[in-house]
Design a protein around this motif. Structure first.
Motif, PDB file in Angstrom:
ATOM      1  N   LYS A 199      14.552  -2.176  -0.548  1.00 50.22           N
ATOM      2  CA  LYS A 199      13.227  -1.811  -0.021  1.00 50.22           C
ATOM      3  C   LYS A 199      13.365  -1.305   1.425  1.00 50.22           C
ATOM      4  O   LYS A 199      12.771  -0.289   1.814  1.00 50.22           O
ATOM      5  CB  LYS A 199      12.310  -3.037  -0.090  1.00 50.22           C
ATOM      6  CG  LYS A 199      10.887  -2.744   0.289  1.00 50.22           C
ATOM      7  CD  LYS A 199       9.982  -3.943   0.036  1.00 50.22           C
ATOM      8  CE  LYS A 199       8.736  -3.800   0.878  1.00 50.22           C
ATOM      9  NZ  LYS A 199       8.388  -4.972   1.618  1.00 50.22           N
ATOM     10  N   THR A 200      14.179  -1.999   2.207  1.00 52.75           N
ATOM     11  CA  THR A 200      14.355  -1.613   3.613  1.00 52.75           C
ATOM     12  C   THR A 200      14.987  -0.226   3.720  1.00 52.75           C
ATOM     13  O   THR A 200      14.532   0.631   4.486  1.00 52.75           O
ATOM     14  CB  THR A 200      15.212  -2.655   4.348  1.00 52.75           C
ATOM     15  OG1 THR A 200      14.611  -3.937   4.184  1.00 52.75           O
ATOM     16  CG2 THR A 200      15.330  -2.353   5.825  1.00 52.75           C
ATOM     17  N   GLY A 247       6.440  -2.317  14.094  1.00 54.69           N
ATOM     18  CA  GLY A 247       6.267  -2.273  12.640  1.00 54.69           C
ATOM     19  C   GLY A 247       7.170  -3.326  12.004  1.00 54.69           C
ATOM     20  O   GLY A 247       8.379  -3.263  12.177  1.00 54.69           O
ATOM     21  N   PHE A 288      10.885  -1.755  15.315  1.00 52.52           N
ATOM     22  CA  PHE A 288      10.713  -2.108  13.909  1.00 52.52           C
ATOM     23  C   PHE A 288      11.592  -3.306  13.573  1.00 52.52           C
ATOM     24  O   PHE A 288      12.629  -3.532  14.202  1.00 52.52           O
ATOM     25  CB  PHE A 288      11.088  -0.922  13.017  1.00 52.52           C
ATOM     26  CG  PHE A 288      10.299   0.322  13.337  1.00 52.52           C
ATOM     27  CD1 PHE A 288       9.062   0.542  12.760  1.00 52.52           C
ATOM     28  CD2 PHE A 288      10.776   1.248  14.266  1.00 52.52           C
ATOM     29  CE1 PHE A 288       8.310   1.675  13.083  1.00 52.52           C
ATOM     30  CE2 PHE A 288      10.040   2.378  14.593  1.00 52.52           C
ATOM     31  CZ  PHE A 288       8.798   2.587  13.991  1.00 52.52           C
ATOM     32  N   GLN A 296      12.463   7.587   7.114  1.00 47.49           N
ATOM     33  CA  GLN A 296      11.837   7.452   8.442  1.00 47.49           C
ATOM     34  C   GLN A 296      12.752   8.040   9.509  1.00 47.49           C
ATOM     35  O   GLN A 296      12.314   8.738  10.411  1.00 47.49           O
ATOM     36  CB  GLN A 296      11.558   5.981   8.719  1.00 47.49           C
ATOM     37  CG  GLN A 296      10.883   5.697  10.042  1.00 47.49           C
ATOM     38  CD  GLN A 296      10.897   4.207  10.406  1.00 47.49           C
ATOM     39  OE1 GLN A 296      11.510   3.400   9.711  1.00 47.49           O
ATOM     40  NE2 GLN A 296      10.229   3.862  11.476  1.00 47.49           N
ATOM     41  N   ASN A 351       8.440  -4.729   8.519  1.00 44.48           N
ATOM     42  CA  ASN A 351       8.555  -4.369   7.096  1.00 44.48           C
ATOM     43  C   ASN A 351       7.747  -3.116   6.762  1.00 44.48           C
ATOM     44  O   ASN A 351       7.368  -2.907   5.608  1.00 44.48           O
ATOM     45  CB  ASN A 351       8.111  -5.516   6.183  1.00 44.48           C
ATOM     46  CG  ASN A 351       9.021  -6.728   6.337  1.00 44.48           C
ATOM     47  OD1 ASN A 351      10.219  -6.571   6.570  1.00 44.48           O
ATOM     48  ND2 ASN A 351       8.457  -7.915   6.229  1.00 44.48           N
ATOM     49  N   THR A 352       7.501  -2.301   7.740  1.00 41.62           N
ATOM     50  CA  THR A 352       6.780  -1.040   7.504  1.00 41.62           C
ATOM     51  C   THR A 352       7.111  -0.051   8.613  1.00 41.62           C
ATOM     52  O   THR A 352       7.484  -0.451   9.716  1.00 41.62           O
ATOM     53  CB  THR A 352       5.248  -1.269   7.474  1.00 41.62           C
ATOM     54  OG1 THR A 352       4.602  -0.010   7.221  1.00 41.62           O
ATOM     55  CG2 THR A 352       4.719  -1.822   8.789  1.00 41.62           C
ATOM     56  N   ASN A 353       6.975   1.236   8.279  1.00 45.86           N
ATOM     57  CA  ASN A 353       7.097   2.251   9.341  1.00 45.86           C
ATOM     58  C   ASN A 353       5.730   2.827   9.690  1.00 45.86           C
ATOM     59  O   ASN A 353       5.608   3.686  10.545  1.00 45.86           O
ATOM     60  CB  ASN A 353       8.033   3.384   8.908  1.00 45.86           C
ATOM     61  CG  ASN A 353       7.576   4.046   7.626  1.00 45.86           C
ATOM     62  OD1 ASN A 353       6.470   3.812   7.161  1.00 45.86           O
ATOM     63  ND2 ASN A 353       8.439   4.852   7.035  1.00 45.86           N
ATOM     64  N   ALA A 354       4.678   2.356   9.002  1.00 49.21           N
ATOM     65  CA  ALA A 354       3.343   2.964   9.155  1.00 49.21           C
ATOM     66  C   ALA A 354       2.620   2.356  10.352  1.00 49.21           C
ATOM     67  O   ALA A 354       1.702   1.546  10.210  1.00 49.21           O
ATOM     68  CB  ALA A 354       2.539   2.768   7.874  1.00 49.21           C
ATOM     69  N   ILE A 388      12.661   2.536   3.105  1.00 49.08           N
ATOM     70  CA  ILE A 388      11.741   2.833   4.222  1.00 49.08           C
ATOM     71  C   ILE A 388      12.478   3.552   5.353  1.00 49.08           C
ATOM     72  O   ILE A 388      12.052   4.598   5.837  1.00 49.08           O
ATOM     73  CB  ILE A 388      11.104   1.529   4.763  1.00 49.08           C
ATOM     74  CG1 ILE A 388      10.184   0.895   3.713  1.00 49.08           C
ATOM     75  CG2 ILE A 388      10.344   1.790   6.066  1.00 49.08           C
ATOM     76  CD1 ILE A 388       9.662  -0.482   4.079  1.00 49.08           C
ATOM     77  N   HIS A 437      12.806  -5.823   9.933  1.00 49.48           N
ATOM     78  CA  HIS A 437      12.711  -6.060   8.489  1.00 49.48           C
ATOM     79  C   HIS A 437      13.228  -7.463   8.199  1.00 49.48           C
ATOM     80  O   HIS A 437      14.363  -7.803   8.549  1.00 49.48           O
ATOM     81  CB  HIS A 437      13.514  -4.997   7.728  1.00 49.48           C
ATOM     82  CG  HIS A 437      12.907  -3.642   7.882  1.00 49.48           C
ATOM     83  ND1 HIS A 437      11.967  -3.129   7.018  1.00 49.48           N
ATOM     84  CD2 HIS A 437      13.060  -2.707   8.865  1.00 49.48           C
ATOM     85  CE1 HIS A 437      11.575  -1.940   7.439  1.00 49.48           C
ATOM     86  NE2 HIS A 437      12.226  -1.656   8.557  1.00 49.48           N
TER      87      HIS A 437
END
Ligand code: NAD
Length: 476
Positions: A267-268, A434, A412, A275, A436-439, A271, A414
């Motif tokens: 998952k990481t 961020g 960021f 990114q 667990n997200t880059n948003a 992302i 994770h």
């Protein structure tokens, strides 16, 4: 691109072409082909824009918030309707993939729309005293804003700067980048087609220092809004200080990414790899320094390298391309300086590490293993498609490395531990974190940095607030 629109400035309600003015060629970074000639403003043009802005400000500040909202939302609608055309222009002049340019167009529409809605919510407060005495704390638009936007988000940065300024009731003179100028003109066209009166938003092009010095020194300008590098930001702040003018500075970053042992590996990677290589790494919040905990280091670096090597690089207008060229030859020169310096200092190249042959400005997606802490790339913003991997052992060590530099824009992390997620959010010195997200960017959330990455905010209620001043009216 045969349908690349004619280039012109927009001053005092008129489109102003080259005439006898200086011009500069605009080039497609994927092919090196000349797209058009950009007129440069002379001092008379800038004075005309300043006078028009001063006149327009008086009208616009007196325009009801509902009308300002209608114009901004109307512009957002038009940008959505024209998204394919705008994205094509941005890809052609800046290099990012068409898909990325389309996302940027839609985000820009959302920023304009949110700013428009926020125009209706610029509240003050009333302090009630005995004997009928009142203190009114009111918000007023700051005045004429001189704004400077860079080439990496040629649609988004103009939309952000116009959005906050116009929602607050200010007039804005924008100098977009001379390397990707037509995207900003599309934002302006959307505003004008939605009914924005002439002079409220204007666009000039020119020699950056000439234009910024003249606009900032003018007594008509009350605020300076700049997105770009830290050295230029410091230079413009000094100019603004001469007139005690407010500033919003959205400057560079060197974003750390902390990957803990307990992170979900696939998952990481899903992302962080896209990114990292979005816009060929030319993003102020791009992840750059990957600090990976020892237990997961080998698997993470192997997975990151394999995904990086599989990326399709080419002209962003072609189907299936995942990374376009760099925006200009200066970025290739920067890569040719920073990457060899890191290798000489002891970093190992796991992917890329060199320019690609051909007419465009292409650099291979690059992964460097363990560049020494004192190599230039670990201290200077790379602003390119390079990821640097460094192992760490403990939480405290990772935080110390993350906070080591004077930058403080984005960071960021994770991890699957809720406790660690909360601790990281608190411990990192950055405007945006961020986990667990880059948003991290959203229309209703401020976009901002701390330390040398700048101050002030764009987007969110804060982006409009930063274009206003507070006044106290005491009534006895
Ligand atoms: P640069 O420092 O020469 O210019 C950066 C931006 O500032 C450009 O848009 C440029 O037109 C503008 N600029 C330069 N001098 C100016 C002046 N005197 N007055 C007004 N505007 C001026 O660097 P560059 O080669 O164009 O870009 C590379 C560096 O810029 C990167 O390393 C990165 O740090 C930074 N940058 C940051 C962002 C961001 O989003 N914060 C965006 C683009 C570039």
């Amino acid at each position: 691109m045969s349908d690349y629109p004619q280039l012109a400035m927009y001053i005092d309600g008129e489109w102003v072409g080259a005439g006898q003015r200086r011009v500069r060629q605009v080039v497609n970074p994927a092919t090196g082909a000349v797209l058009g000639e950009l007129p440069f403003a002379d001092i008379a043009d800038l004075d005309r824009a300043l006078d028009a802005a001063a006149r327009a400000f008086k009208l616009w500040r007196a325009t009801p918030a509902e009308e300002r909202c209608r114009v901004l939302k109307g512009a957002a609608d038009r940008m959505r309707q024209r998204a394919d055309q705008i994205a094509r222009i941005a890809t052609t002049e800046q290099g990012k993939t068409f898909a990325e340019a389309k996302v940027e167009t839609m985000a820009s529409a959302a920023w304009l729309e949110f700013a428009g809605e926020e125009a209706k919510r610029t509240y003050g407060r009333v302090l009630v005293r005995p004997a009928g005495i009142r203190h009114l704390v009111v918000k007023e638009p700051i005045g004429v804003i001189a704004a400077f936007s860079p080439w990496n988000f040629p649609i988004g940065n103009p939309a952000r700067k116009f959005g906050g300024a116009l929602a607050a009731g200010c007039a804005c003179i924008l100098m977009p980048p001379e390397e990707a100028p037509n995207s900003a003109l599309e934002v302006l066209r959307a505003l004008l087609d939605a009914g924005l009166p002439p002079g409220v938003a204007q666009i000039v092009f020119g020699v950056p220092d000439e234009v910024s010095t003249h606009l900032i020194r003018s007594p008509i300008t009350r605020k300076v809004s700049f997105t770009g590098s830290v050295p230029v930001g410091k230079h413009l702040m000094k100019l603004a200080a001469e007139g005690m003018k407010r500033t919003t500075m959205e400057l560079g970053g060197h974003a750390p990414v902390l990957v803990f042992d307990d992170a979900d590996l696939e998952k990481t990677l899903g992302i962080v790899v896209p990114q990292k290589f979005r816009n060929a790494g030319q993003v102020c919040v791009s992840p750059t320094r990957f600090y990976v905990q020892e237990g997961i280091y080998d698997a993470f670096v192997k997975g990151f390298t394999e995904r990086t090597q599989a990326l399709k690089v080419g002209d962003g207008l072609e189907q299936g391309i995942q990374m376009g060229p760099m925006a200009n030859p200066r970025r290739i020169t920067a890569m040719q300086t920073l990457v060899p310096d890191a290798i000489k200092a002891g970093a190992k190249v796991l992917a890329g590490g060199e320019a690609m042959d051909g007419d465009g400005f292409f650099w291979r997606p690059t992964v460097l293993d363990r560049p020494p802490i004192d190599s230039r790339i670990m201290n200077e913003e790379p602003f390119g498609p390079v990821a640097m991997m460094t192992p760490f052992a403990t939480f405290d060590e990772a935080i110390e490395q993350a906070n080591r530099l004077p930058y403080g824009l984005a960071a960021f992390a994770h991890t699957n531990s809720a406790k660690r997620a909360a601790l990281v959010g608190d411990a990192i010195e950055a405007g945006m974190v961020g986990v667990n997200t880059n948003a991290i960017a959203a229309a209703d959330s401020p976009f901002l940095g701390v330390k040398e990455s700048g101050h002030g905010a764009e987007d969110g209620p804060e982006g409009v607030e930063d274009c206003m001043v507070t006044k106290v009216i005491a009534q006895g």
